[in-house]
Design a protein around this motif. Structure first.
Motif, PDB file in Angstrom:
ATOM      1  N   GLU A 135      12.122  19.884   3.352  1.00 38.45           N
ATOM      2  CA  GLU A 135      10.965  20.141   3.091  1.00 38.45           C
ATOM      3  C   GLU A 135       9.922  19.377   3.893  1.00 38.45           C
ATOM      4  N   GLN A 136      10.196  18.205   4.158  1.00 38.49           N
ATOM      5  CA  GLN A 136       9.345  17.183   4.760  1.00 38.49           C
ATOM      6  C   GLN A 136       9.592  17.107   6.237  1.00 38.49           C
ATOM      7  N   ALA A 183      12.295   2.891   7.176  1.00 34.70           N
ATOM      8  CA  ALA A 183      13.044   2.675   6.024  1.00 34.70           C
ATOM      9  C   ALA A 183      13.463   3.976   5.376  1.00 34.70           C
ATOM     10  N   ALA A 184      12.434   5.011   5.590  1.00 37.07           N
ATOM     11  CA  ALA A 184      12.876   6.296   4.781  1.00 37.07           C
ATOM     12  C   ALA A 184      13.782   6.960   5.697  1.00 37.07           C
ATOM     13  N   GLU A 213       6.013   7.966   2.077  1.00 40.72           N
ATOM     14  CA  GLU A 213       5.115   7.707   0.878  1.00 40.72           C
ATOM     15  C   GLU A 213       5.698   8.021  -0.130  1.00 40.72           C
ATOM     16  N   ALA A 214       6.205   9.357  -0.373  1.00 42.72           N
ATOM     17  CA  ALA A 214       7.160   9.730  -1.519  1.00 42.72           C
ATOM     18  C   ALA A 214       8.195   8.527  -2.048  1.00 42.72           C
ATOM     19  N   LEU A 215       8.847   8.120  -1.182  1.00 40.21           N
ATOM     20  CA  LEU A 215       9.703   6.965  -1.215  1.00 40.21           C
ATOM     21  C   LEU A 215       9.127   5.560  -1.640  1.00 40.21           C
ATOM     22  N   GLY A 216       7.800   5.395  -1.062  1.00 45.49           N
ATOM     23  CA  GLY A 216       7.424   4.089  -1.499  1.00 45.49           C
ATOM     24  C   GLY A 216       7.826   2.994  -0.311  1.00 45.49           C
ATOM     25  N   ASP A 274       0.877  -1.087   0.077  1.00 45.28           N
ATOM     26  CA  ASP A 274      -0.158  -0.082  -0.118  1.00 45.28           C
ATOM     27  C   ASP A 274       0.788   1.333  -0.061  1.00 45.28           C
ATOM     28  N   VAL A 275       1.962   1.393   0.730  1.00 48.56           N
ATOM     29  CA  VAL A 275       2.837   2.328   0.889  1.00 48.56           C
ATOM     30  C   VAL A 275       3.558   2.509  -0.508  1.00 48.56           C
ATOM     31  N   ALA A 276       4.071   1.418  -1.328  1.00 49.46           N
ATOM     32  CA  ALA A 276       4.682   1.457  -2.586  1.00 49.46           C
ATOM     33  C   ALA A 276       3.622   2.214  -3.595  1.00 49.46           C
ATOM     34  N   GLY A 277       2.517   1.844  -3.201  1.00 45.50           N
ATOM     35  CA  GLY A 277       1.558   2.612  -4.328  1.00 45.50           C
ATOM     36  C   GLY A 277       1.361   4.046  -4.271  1.00 45.50           C
ATOM     37  N   CYS A 278       1.836   4.660  -3.185  1.00 45.51           N
ATOM     38  CA  CYS A 278       1.883   6.100  -2.922  1.00 45.51           C
ATOM     39  C   CYS A 278       3.129   6.853  -3.489  1.00 45.51           C
TER      40      CYS A 278
END
Length: 103
Positions: A72-73, A90-91, A82-85, A8-12
């Motif tokens: 920025e975030q 892990a981000a 979410e941006a990194l999927g 689900d996260v990778a989809g974002c």
């Protein structure tokens, strides 16, 4: 706390530009073919040298990109994840890895 499923996260994740997807696919295919060439030792050496070139590209731009994204975030590691999927943990690890890559 509800942990989102990685799928689900990778989809974002942000979408890579199509030309970059194509180029990266071509690089991957070409490196894969090098493994199969008749002179295996030379193929392996070319693959490793290619990896070194790719690492140099990442080392040049990765740290600044990681710092800029973190700035920025800074209020939301979830937005970065979410941006990194990927997951927040892990981000955070990826940003730290790239931020200190050139040091």
């Amino acid at each position: 706390m509800i942990v989102p499923h990685l799928h689900d996260v990778a989809g974002c994740a942000v979408t890579l530009p199509e030309d970059l997807v194509t180029l990266l696919g071509q690089v991957r295919e070409r490196l894969d073919r090098l493994w199969l060439q008749d002179d295996a030792a030379r193929g392996y050496a070319v693959v490793l040298r290619s990896y070194g070139e790719l690492q140099a590209i990442v080392a040049e731009s990765g740290p600044e990109a990681a710092r800029a994204l973190a700035r920025e975030q800074e209020e939301s590691m979830l937005a970065v994840a979410e941006a990194l999927g990927t997951t927040e943990e892990a981000a955070r690890a990826r940003l730290l890895h790239y931020e200190y890559l050139g040091r």
